[in-house]
Design a protein around this motif. Sequence first.
Motif, mmCIF file in Angstrom:
data_model
loop_
_atom_site.group_PDB
_atom_site.id
_atom_site.type_symbol
_atom_site.label_atom_id
_atom_site.label_comp_id
_atom_site.label_asym_id
_atom_site.label_seq_id
_atom_site.Cartn_x
_atom_site.Cartn_y
_atom_site.Cartn_z
ATOM 1 N N TYR A 1 -1.384 6.888 -5.971
ATOM 2 C CA TYR A 1 -2.423 6.382 -5.746
ATOM 3 C C TYR A 1 -3.176 6.911 -4.392
ATOM 4 O O TYR A 1 -2.333 6.575 -3.462
ATOM 5 C CB TYR A 1 -2.593 4.801 -5.905
ATOM 6 N N VAL A 2 -4.215 7.067 -4.320
ATOM 7 C CA VAL A 2 -4.912 7.408 -3.119
ATOM 8 C C VAL A 2 -6.239 6.743 -2.917
ATOM 9 O O VAL A 2 -7.055 6.256 -3.688
ATOM 10 C CB VAL A 2 -5.533 9.035 -3.306
ATOM 11 N N HIS A 3 -6.489 6.418 -1.549
ATOM 12 C CA HIS A 3 -7.331 5.396 -1.215
ATOM 13 C C HIS A 3 -8.876 6.221 -1.150
ATOM 14 O O HIS A 3 -9.061 7.351 -0.588
ATOM 15 C CB HIS A 3 -7.164 5.050 0.333
ATOM 16 N N PHE B 1 -8.027 2.260 -4.728
ATOM 17 C CA PHE B 1 -7.146 3.274 -4.858
ATOM 18 C C PHE B 1 -7.166 3.994 -6.045
ATOM 19 O O PHE B 1 -7.489 3.274 -7.248
ATOM 20 C CB PHE B 1 -5.519 2.930 -4.437
ATOM 21 N N LYS C 1 -5.716 7.046 -9.130
ATOM 22 C CA LYS C 1 -4.672 8.075 -9.316
ATOM 23 C C LYS C 1 -5.024 8.794 -10.611
ATOM 24 O O LYS C 1 -5.459 8.092 -11.522
ATOM 25 C CB LYS C 1 -3.495 7.309 -9.687
ATOM 26 N N GLU D 1 0.824 4.213 -2.867
ATOM 27 C CA GLU D 1 0.841 5.612 -2.438
ATOM 28 C C GLU D 1 1.862 6.517 -2.912
ATOM 29 O O GLU D 1 1.866 7.499 -3.311
ATOM 30 C CB GLU D 1 0.425 5.586 -0.904
ATOM 31 N N GLN E 1 0.726 -1.348 -0.145
ATOM 32 C CA GLN E 1 0.033 0.043 -0.085
ATOM 33 C C GLN E 1 0.819 1.215 0.002
ATOM 34 O O GLN E 1 0.652 2.159 -0.667
ATOM 35 C CB GLN E 1 -0.990 -0.063 1.290
#
Length: 224
Positions: A190-192, A218, A220, A186, A182
């Motif tokens: 990439y964002v949750h 996630f 992006k 990130e 994870q």
Amino acid sequence: MDISEIADPAFTNEAAESTPAPSQRSDDNTKAMIEVPPSSAADDKHLTEALTALVNAVYSTAERDIYSTDFERTSTEDVADLLRAGELAIAYLPRPDANEDASSFHQTWGTPIGCISMKQISPTTGEFGMLAVDPAHRGAGVGGGLVRFAEERCYRNLGLGAMRLELLAPVHFEHGGKTRLQAWYESLGYVHVELRDFKGAYPHLHELLSGPTEFRVFEKRLVD
């Protein structure tokens, strides 16, 4: 489905740049190339078996203890379907003595060492999955190159502005591999964005889980 544990310490956050990477690249350490094979590759039994074995071996290690029993992540039929649809990219080591008239990927292109699937899931968004790299070639940027390739293809070929991925992570114990993975995603930008219902999406696999598990999504943006 969740992405396998291939966090690559040699890969930085290049993929977080707003402009995707070239669609074909050579890694300085492994000399690996990344391509989407022609649909005819779906009939290459040697290739589909090799990729199936690679993905299943990687996921077996990456998701150890998340499931209460072993299961196979994919099958030769699933791999063939992805190849036929043009939704599977392969990282491979080119053969110096490649035979363009040969019938197999191995003889024509080289030895597969990794793969990634990619598809369009909405008018504006793509998704990648089934990311796997041969353990013998980790730490050389192959995993990062595959992610960049998938982003590039969805952005350039399909005109999509965002990419998604799914991550399955247990909440009843600390899974070091998933935590590192994870963090790696990130670092790529990439964002949750949401939690999905794993049981609803994969009821046959939900029954095999060893305990409470989150199905994280996630996203992006590929362009600003």
